[in-house]
Design a protein around this motif. Sequence first.
Motif, PDB file in Angstrom:
ATOM      1  N   GLY A 134       0.213  -3.181  -5.188  1.00 40.21           N
ATOM      2  CA  GLY A 134       1.671  -3.225  -5.164  1.00 40.21           C
ATOM      3  C   GLY A 134       2.293  -1.856  -4.952  1.00 40.21           C
ATOM      4  N   LYS A 135       1.782  -0.848  -5.655  1.00 38.63           N
ATOM      5  CA  LYS A 135       2.317   0.515  -5.503  1.00 38.63           C
ATOM      6  C   LYS A 135       2.124   1.026  -4.080  1.00 38.63           C
ATOM      7  CE  LYS A 135       1.753   2.107 -10.272  1.00 38.63           C
ATOM      8  NZ  LYS A 135       1.028   3.066 -11.151  1.00 38.63           N
TER       9      LYS A 135
ATOM     10  N   ASP B 194       1.669  -0.743  -1.263  1.00 39.65           N
ATOM     11  CA  ASP B 194       2.475  -1.489  -0.293  1.00 39.65           C
ATOM     12  C   ASP B 194       3.961  -1.179  -0.443  1.00 39.65           C
ATOM     13  OD1 ASP B 194       0.111  -2.556   0.521  1.00 39.65           O
ATOM     14  OD2 ASP B 194       0.488  -4.594  -0.209  1.00 39.65           O
ATOM     15  N   PHE B 195       4.408  -0.970  -1.685  1.00 39.47           N
ATOM     16  CA  PHE B 195       5.816  -0.636  -1.877  1.00 39.47           C
ATOM     17  C   PHE B 195       6.107   0.743  -1.292  1.00 39.47           C
ATOM     18  CE2 PHE B 195       9.614   0.730  -4.161  1.00 39.47           C
ATOM     19  CZ  PHE B 195      10.393  -0.409  -4.069  1.00 39.47           C
TER      20      PHE B 195
ATOM     21  N   THR C 166       4.364  -6.856  -3.678  1.00 38.27           N
ATOM     22  CA  THR C 166       5.124  -5.990  -4.575  1.00 38.27           C
ATOM     23  C   THR C 166       5.891  -6.850  -5.577  1.00 38.27           C
ATOM     24  OG1 THR C 166       7.150  -5.963  -3.235  1.00 38.27           O
ATOM     25  CG2 THR C 166       5.434  -4.359  -2.667  1.00 38.27           C
TER      26      THR C 166
ATOM     27  N   GLU D 270       8.842   0.315  -9.265  1.00 40.45           N
ATOM     28  CA  GLU D 270       9.542   0.146  -7.991  1.00 40.45           C
ATOM     29  C   GLU D 270      11.021   0.456  -8.125  1.00 40.45           C
ATOM     30  OE1 GLU D 270       6.457  -3.420  -6.606  1.00 40.45           O
ATOM     31  OE2 GLU D 270       8.617  -3.816  -6.716  1.00 40.45           O
TER      32      GLU D 270
END
Length: 455
Positions: free
Chosen positions: A439-440, A442-443, A392, A73
């Motif tokens: 996480g990837k 949604d980020f 995230t 991120e």
Amino acid sequence: MSHDVHIIGGGLAGSEAAWQLARRGYKVRLSEMRGGGDCTPAHQTDGLAELVCSNSFRSDDDERNAVGLLHHEMRRLDSLVMHAGEVARVPAGSAMAVDRDVFSAEVERTLLEHPNVTVVRERVDTLPEAGLTIVATGPLTAQSLADSIVKATGQDRLAFFDAIAPIVHHESIDMSKCWIQSRWNKRTEASNEGGDYINCPMTKEQYLAFHQGLIDGEKTEFREWEKDTPYFDGCMPIEVMAARGVETLRYGPMKGVGLDNPYDTTEEHPQGRWPYAVVQLRQDNKMGTLWNMVGFQTKLKYGAQIELFRTIPGLENAEFARLGGLHRNTFINSPMVLDRQLRLRGAEHIRFAGQITGCEGYVESSAVGILAGMMTAFELGGETWESPPRSTAMGALLAHITGDAEAETFQPMNVNFGLFDPLHDVKKKQRKEAYTSRGKADFGEWLAKREKVAA
């Protein structure tokens, strides 16, 4: 130069916040007391973003690891720390470790060359009464400013002890008793030939004698007012771990599982048996002349350190570039005194960032610096800020320090999947991959919205 934002503290968080603002066109005054006649008990240079403890940013695995996801991120947000880390990178298996001096120099060069950044070597003693400000003075905040923060928050500071591991000159290591290997032979393209760690094996007898030496060794004495200050579990002095039980170290930093000792082979184990215990050293600079004793942060006195650590096989004649040490870190009770945008309640022109907020770790501190810089940039641009979701790494970390954690029991925390929105419907063996995959995605969606707003 007049400035839009005053940043106090030129560590990892302050440097990241300055970079995020400067690259968006805002002028920054970055105040750093080191180099202006002041220093701290732990820093050794006046370089921006000096790494005081380990040289490792921990796991770079963004498929199964929370800190690796945080790396991912940060890179998506053009992190200065991640950029400088690549420039200064040294072999460390699946971890990201750096040459400290090269890293600090790259951060400082980048900021000094940017036309929107002015670095001023000065000590700031009180919180500014007006003007957008980011306080990123870290866990070693000068006493005068710390007193001003306590007065402004109306809360006493919390505190914990942080310890530093020794660094050994490579030429003084007896490699006839040690070998190079990564646990389970995990390798990367940047790995050293054979592996990334020097391994010093111990027999049961050697380990038991060493363990007793940790228990008996002369240690730093605390002042009366420091005696109730807790340690941070992620940076526990090795002798404190040893005191928890004779086997504790063998399941922690001295674990020999997955390492083939070439000096102890049998017909059944031609590649070598796993050592009873092992001391691992990790490369600390690009030239490979300095190696860090992994997990050996300590509060032993210097003489006791030299005497005991030279009983480790291969380190009998070790020369130390730096011995271990102990310093007292401080942090504010963020869930109580900060809002969801890291602003000080009752003085919303002031934001806090980095380890002083109660996040723990180099990259966690840097990530909160990135967020503080972005929040301030959005405020200057008149745009509405929306934080990353808790699915995230950045969103989970931010939520923890700004309200999800209980204020009464708040303690420093590394990023971990326990802070994320849970995935109860995913099988345990698949959960880490599921956290990072979600996480990837949604980020990426969150960042696309931010870029659209910025455009």
